[in-house]
Motif scaffolding. Structure first.
Motif, PDB file in Angstrom:
ATOM      1  N   ARG A  41     -79.986   2.629 -76.289  1.00  0.00           N
ATOM      2  CA  ARG A  41     -79.129   1.930 -75.326  1.00  0.00           C
ATOM      3  C   ARG A  41     -79.446   2.411 -73.917  1.00  0.00           C
ATOM      4  NH1 ARG A  41     -72.980   2.451 -76.702  1.00  0.00           N
ATOM      5  NH2 ARG A  41     -73.810   1.366 -78.536  1.00  0.00           N
ATOM      6  N   GLU A  42     -79.425   1.509 -72.958  1.00  0.00           N
ATOM      7  CA  GLU A  42     -79.762   1.860 -71.587  1.00  0.00           C
ATOM      8  C   GLU A  42     -78.551   1.700 -70.680  1.00  0.00           C
ATOM      9  OE1 GLU A  42     -82.798  -0.063 -68.434  1.00  0.00           O
ATOM     10  OE2 GLU A  42     -83.791   0.952 -70.109  1.00  0.00           O
ATOM     11  N   TYR A  43     -78.340   2.717 -69.828  1.00  0.00           N
ATOM     12  CA  TYR A  43     -77.255   2.682 -68.850  1.00  0.00           C
ATOM     13  C   TYR A  43     -77.827   2.784 -67.437  1.00  0.00           C
ATOM     14  CZ  TYR A  43     -73.786   3.649 -72.540  1.00  0.00           C
ATOM     15  OH  TYR A  43     -72.981   3.579 -73.653  1.00  0.00           O
ATOM     16  N   THR A  44     -77.167   2.130 -66.494  1.00  0.00           N
ATOM     17  CA  THR A  44     -77.493   2.253 -65.072  1.00  0.00           C
ATOM     18  C   THR A  44     -76.351   2.994 -64.379  1.00  0.00           C
ATOM     19  OG1 THR A  44     -76.408   0.164 -64.505  1.00  0.00           O
ATOM     20  CG2 THR A  44     -78.739   0.064 -65.150  1.00  0.00           C
ATOM     21  N   CYS A  45     -76.502   3.212 -63.088  1.00  0.00           N
ATOM     22  CA  CYS A  45     -75.428   3.850 -62.311  1.00  0.00           C
ATOM     23  C   CYS A  45     -74.131   3.058 -62.433  1.00  0.00           C
ATOM     24  CB  CYS A  45     -75.830   3.932 -60.840  1.00  0.00           C
ATOM     25  SG  CYS A  45     -77.069   5.169 -60.474  1.00  0.00           S
ATOM     26  N   ALA A  46     -74.245   1.750 -62.308  1.00  0.00           N
ATOM     27  CA  ALA A  46     -73.051   0.901 -62.371  1.00  0.00           C
ATOM     28  C   ALA A  46     -72.366   1.007 -63.723  1.00  0.00           C
ATOM     29  CB  ALA A  46     -73.429  -0.548 -62.080  1.00  0.00           C
ATOM     30  N   ASP A  47     -73.151   1.079 -64.789  1.00  0.00           N
ATOM     31  CA  ASP A  47     -72.583   1.205 -66.131  1.00  0.00           C
ATOM     32  C   ASP A  47     -71.770   2.486 -66.285  1.00  0.00           C
ATOM     33  OD1 ASP A  47     -73.801  -1.176 -66.972  1.00  0.00           O
ATOM     34  OD2 ASP A  47     -75.633  -0.117 -67.545  1.00  0.00           O
ATOM     35  N   LEU A  48     -72.149   3.520 -65.534  1.00  0.00           N
ATOM     36  CA  LEU A  48     -71.483   4.815 -65.628  1.00  0.00           C
ATOM     37  C   LEU A  48     -70.412   4.993 -64.560  1.00  0.00           C
ATOM     38  CD1 LEU A  48     -74.614   7.048 -66.335  1.00  0.00           C
ATOM     39  CD2 LEU A  48     -73.014   6.086 -67.993  1.00  0.00           C
ATOM     40  N   GLY A  49     -70.190   3.961 -63.756  1.00  0.00           N
ATOM     41  CA  GLY A  49     -69.166   4.031 -62.722  1.00  0.00           C
ATOM     42  C   GLY A  49     -69.528   4.928 -61.559  1.00  0.00           C
ATOM     43  N   LEU A  50     -70.828   5.059 -61.282  1.00  0.00           N
ATOM     44  CA  LEU A  50     -71.295   5.904 -60.187  1.00  0.00           C
ATOM     45  C   LEU A  50     -71.746   5.048 -59.010  1.00  0.00           C
ATOM     46  CD1 LEU A  50     -73.350   8.501 -62.255  1.00  0.00           C
ATOM     47  CD2 LEU A  50     -71.164   8.902 -61.116  1.00  0.00           C
ATOM     48  N   ALA A  51     -71.257   5.351 -57.833  1.00  0.00           N
ATOM     49  CA  ALA A  51     -71.634   4.624 -56.625  1.00  0.00           C
ATOM     50  C   ALA A  51     -72.983   5.133 -56.112  1.00  0.00           C
ATOM     51  CB  ALA A  51     -70.562   4.804 -55.558  1.00  0.00           C
ATOM     52  N   PRO A  52     -73.704   4.314 -55.346  1.00  0.00           N
ATOM     53  CA  PRO A  52     -75.021   4.730 -54.829  1.00  0.00           C
ATOM     54  C   PRO A  52     -74.982   6.041 -54.045  1.00  0.00           C
ATOM     55  CG  PRO A  52     -74.697   2.382 -54.494  1.00  0.00           C
ATOM     56  CD  PRO A  52     -73.398   2.912 -54.994  1.00  0.00           C
ATOM     57  N   GLU A  53     -73.895   6.299 -53.334  1.00  0.00           N
ATOM     58  CA  GLU A  53     -73.819   7.532 -52.546  1.00  0.00           C
ATOM     59  C   GLU A  53     -73.512   8.761 -53.403  1.00  0.00           C
ATOM     60  OE1 GLU A  53     -69.793   5.422 -52.251  1.00  0.00           O
ATOM     61  OE2 GLU A  53     -71.939   4.869 -52.123  1.00  0.00           O
ATOM     62  N   GLU A  54     -73.247   8.566 -54.691  1.00  0.00           N
ATOM     63  CA  GLU A  54     -72.953   9.686 -55.595  1.00  0.00           C
ATOM     64  C   GLU A  54     -74.168  10.158 -56.369  1.00  0.00           C
ATOM     65  OE1 GLU A  54     -68.504   9.403 -57.199  1.00  0.00           O
ATOM     66  OE2 GLU A  54     -69.627   7.563 -57.651  1.00  0.00           O
ATOM     67  N   VAL A  55     -75.305   9.492 -56.207  1.00  0.00           N
ATOM     68  CA  VAL A  55     -76.500   9.839 -56.973  1.00  0.00           C
ATOM     69  C   VAL A  55     -77.674  10.038 -56.024  1.00  0.00           C
ATOM     70  CG1 VAL A  55     -75.688   8.602 -59.000  1.00  0.00           C
ATOM     71  CG2 VAL A  55     -77.113   7.419 -57.333  1.00  0.00           C
ATOM     72  N   GLU A 104     -80.518  11.822 -53.705  1.00  0.00           N
ATOM     73  CA  GLU A 104     -80.435  12.893 -52.710  1.00  0.00           C
ATOM     74  C   GLU A 104     -79.083  12.904 -52.012  1.00  0.00           C
ATOM     75  OE1 GLU A 104     -83.694  12.633 -50.036  1.00  0.00           O
ATOM     76  OE2 GLU A 104     -85.220  13.082 -51.561  1.00  0.00           O
ATOM     77  N   ARG A 105     -78.476  11.728 -51.810  1.00  0.00           N
ATOM     78  CA  ARG A 105     -77.190  11.668 -51.110  1.00  0.00           C
ATOM     79  C   ARG A 105     -76.070  12.331 -51.904  1.00  0.00           C
ATOM     80  NH1 ARG A 105     -75.706   5.811 -49.041  1.00  0.00           N
ATOM     81  NH2 ARG A 105     -76.655   5.139 -51.019  1.00  0.00           N
ATOM     82  N   GLY A 106     -76.119  12.234 -53.217  1.00  0.00           N
ATOM     83  CA  GLY A 106     -75.068  12.822 -54.041  1.00  0.00           C
ATOM     84  C   GLY A 106     -75.334  14.256 -54.444  1.00  0.00           C
ATOM     85  N   SER A 107     -76.529  14.756 -54.180  1.00  0.00           N
ATOM     86  CA  SER A 107     -76.918  16.093 -54.618  1.00  0.00           C
ATOM     87  C   SER A 107     -76.310  17.177 -53.737  1.00  0.00           C
ATOM     88  CB  SER A 107     -78.443  16.232 -54.611  1.00  0.00           C
ATOM     89  OG  SER A 107     -79.032  15.329 -55.526  1.00  0.00           O
ATOM     90  N   LYS A 108     -76.059  18.343 -54.355  1.00  0.00           N
ATOM     91  CA  LYS A 108     -75.509  19.495 -53.635  1.00  0.00           C
ATOM     92  C   LYS A 108     -76.610  20.397 -53.080  1.00  0.00           C
ATOM     93  CE  LYS A 108     -71.343  18.268 -54.654  1.00  0.00           C
ATOM     94  NZ  LYS A 108     -70.431  17.723 -53.608  1.00  0.00           N
ATOM     95  N   GLY A 109     -77.804  20.245 -53.610  1.00  0.00           N
ATOM     96  CA  GLY A 109     -78.942  21.036 -53.139  1.00  0.00           C
ATOM     97  C   GLY A 109     -80.078  20.128 -52.731  1.00  0.00           C
ATOM     98  N   GLN A 110     -80.968  20.635 -51.916  1.00  0.00           N
ATOM     99  CA  GLN A 110     -82.089  19.831 -51.429  1.00  0.00           C
ATOM    100  C   GLN A 110     -83.348  20.683 -51.391  1.00  0.00           C
ATOM    101  OE1 GLN A 110     -81.521  18.292 -47.494  1.00  0.00           O
ATOM    102  NE2 GLN A 110     -83.403  17.092 -47.482  1.00  0.00           N
ATOM    103  N   HIS A 111     -84.452  20.107 -51.888  1.00  0.00           N
ATOM    104  CA  HIS A 111     -85.728  20.807 -51.810  1.00  0.00           C
ATOM    105  C   HIS A 111     -86.278  20.699 -50.383  1.00  0.00           C
ATOM    106  CE1 HIS A 111     -86.045  20.050 -56.352  1.00  0.00           C
ATOM    107  NE2 HIS A 111     -85.893  21.327 -56.175  1.00  0.00           N
ATOM    108  N   LEU A 112     -86.610  21.831 -49.798  1.00  0.00           N
ATOM    109  CA  LEU A 112     -87.151  21.846 -48.443  1.00  0.00           C
ATOM    110  C   LEU A 112     -88.666  21.979 -48.425  1.00  0.00           C
ATOM    111  CD1 LEU A 112     -84.537  24.166 -46.683  1.00  0.00           C
ATOM    112  CD2 LEU A 112     -84.581  21.669 -46.792  1.00  0.00           C
ATOM    113  N   LYS A 113     -89.212  22.718 -49.411  1.00  0.00           N
ATOM    114  CA  LYS A 113     -90.661  22.929 -49.406  1.00  0.00           C
ATOM    115  C   LYS A 113     -91.120  23.420 -50.770  1.00  0.00           C
ATOM    116  CE  LYS A 113     -94.344  25.523 -47.065  1.00  0.00           C
ATOM    117  NZ  LYS A 113     -94.645  26.565 -46.051  1.00  0.00           N
TER     118      LYS A 113
END
Length: 236
Positions: free
Chosen positions: A204-218, A220-229
């Motif tokens: 079975r395949e799920y998308t963000c919408a299927d899981l009730g997640l908004a684009p800003e929640e997934v 790089e925008r939704g992440s708590k950490g970011q790779h710098l280098k």
């Protein structure tokens, strides 16, 4: 027992890695991918528990189209069905976003226990399993080397590996999330019969919408950490 296993697909260990033009990722074009090592031990433990108590083993993974290969291999080994979270919006997600998405998919199932590997072979954060437990509000145990599960409604007796060759034994109620240490068991190989049967099993395949997640929640925008280098270790 309803058992769910989280799988991750990672580059083969002997791959020759190259940092891409962005400097914060690796080139994937020439890489061969496989199932994360500790996740294979988690899958084997789930299959053994199913053989002991009956029930169903569901495998769950988040990633691109190529992740289906890892899911099909798990189905060939004996898992009953698969779930694939597949959405380009997840590109660049960290462990926090990944775990939240996995937890949303798990909440759509009636699951007694979740097995994950202790950490991934590529990023080695060791965070996803515990974060899944957090989002589910379930008990959890990490670096599990032995698990005695008697059935639904019964507490699980867990043996955990600590530092300096020390071990800890705990008892936790189900449902729970267990992160499995590499070497806990001997993973089986997929048989020809299993490979043929896997072709008929559901993914079975799920998308963000299927899981009730908004684009800003997934991503790089939704992440708590970011790779710098990214860089290779310096030779000294």
């Amino acid at each position: 027992m309803q058992i769910l296993v989280c799988l991750k697909q990672v580059p083969e260990k002997d791959s020759r890695f190259k940092i891409d033009a962005s400097g914060v990722s690796i080139q994937e074009e020439d890489l061969v991918f496989e199932t994360n090592e500790s996740d294979q031990y988690a899958l084997e433990e789930a299959l053994r528990l199913k053989e002991k108590l009956g029930g169903e083993v569901v495998v769950l993974s988040l990633g691109r189209d190529r992740v289906v290969k890892a899911l099909k291999n798990a189905l060939a080994m004996g898992a009953d069905r698969g779930i694939h979270i597949n959405d380009p919006a997840f590109l660049g997600s960290d462990a926090f976003v990944t775990a939240r998405a996995l937890a949303r998919a798990i909440q759509k199932e009636h699951v007694d226990v979740v097995f994950t590997g202790v950490q991934s072979d590529d990023l080695s954060f060791g965070q996803t399993g515990t974060l899944v437990a957090h989002f589910l509000s379930w008990f959890h145990a990490t670096m599990v080397v032995e698990a005695e599960i008697k059935g639904e409604g019964c507490p699980a007796r867990i043996r955990r590996e600590l530092e300096s060759n020390l071990f800890e034994e705990v008892e936790i109620p189900l449902p729970a999330v267990l992160t499995i240490q590499s070497g806990m068991n001997q993973p089986r190989y997929a048989t020809l019969k299993g490979i043929m049967q896997a072709k008929k099993k559901e993914i079975r395949e799920y998308t963000c919408a299927d899981l009730g997640l908004a684009p800003e929640e997934v991503g790089e925008r939704g992440s708590k950490g970011q790779h710098l280098k990214f860089s290779f270790p310096e030779k000294k």
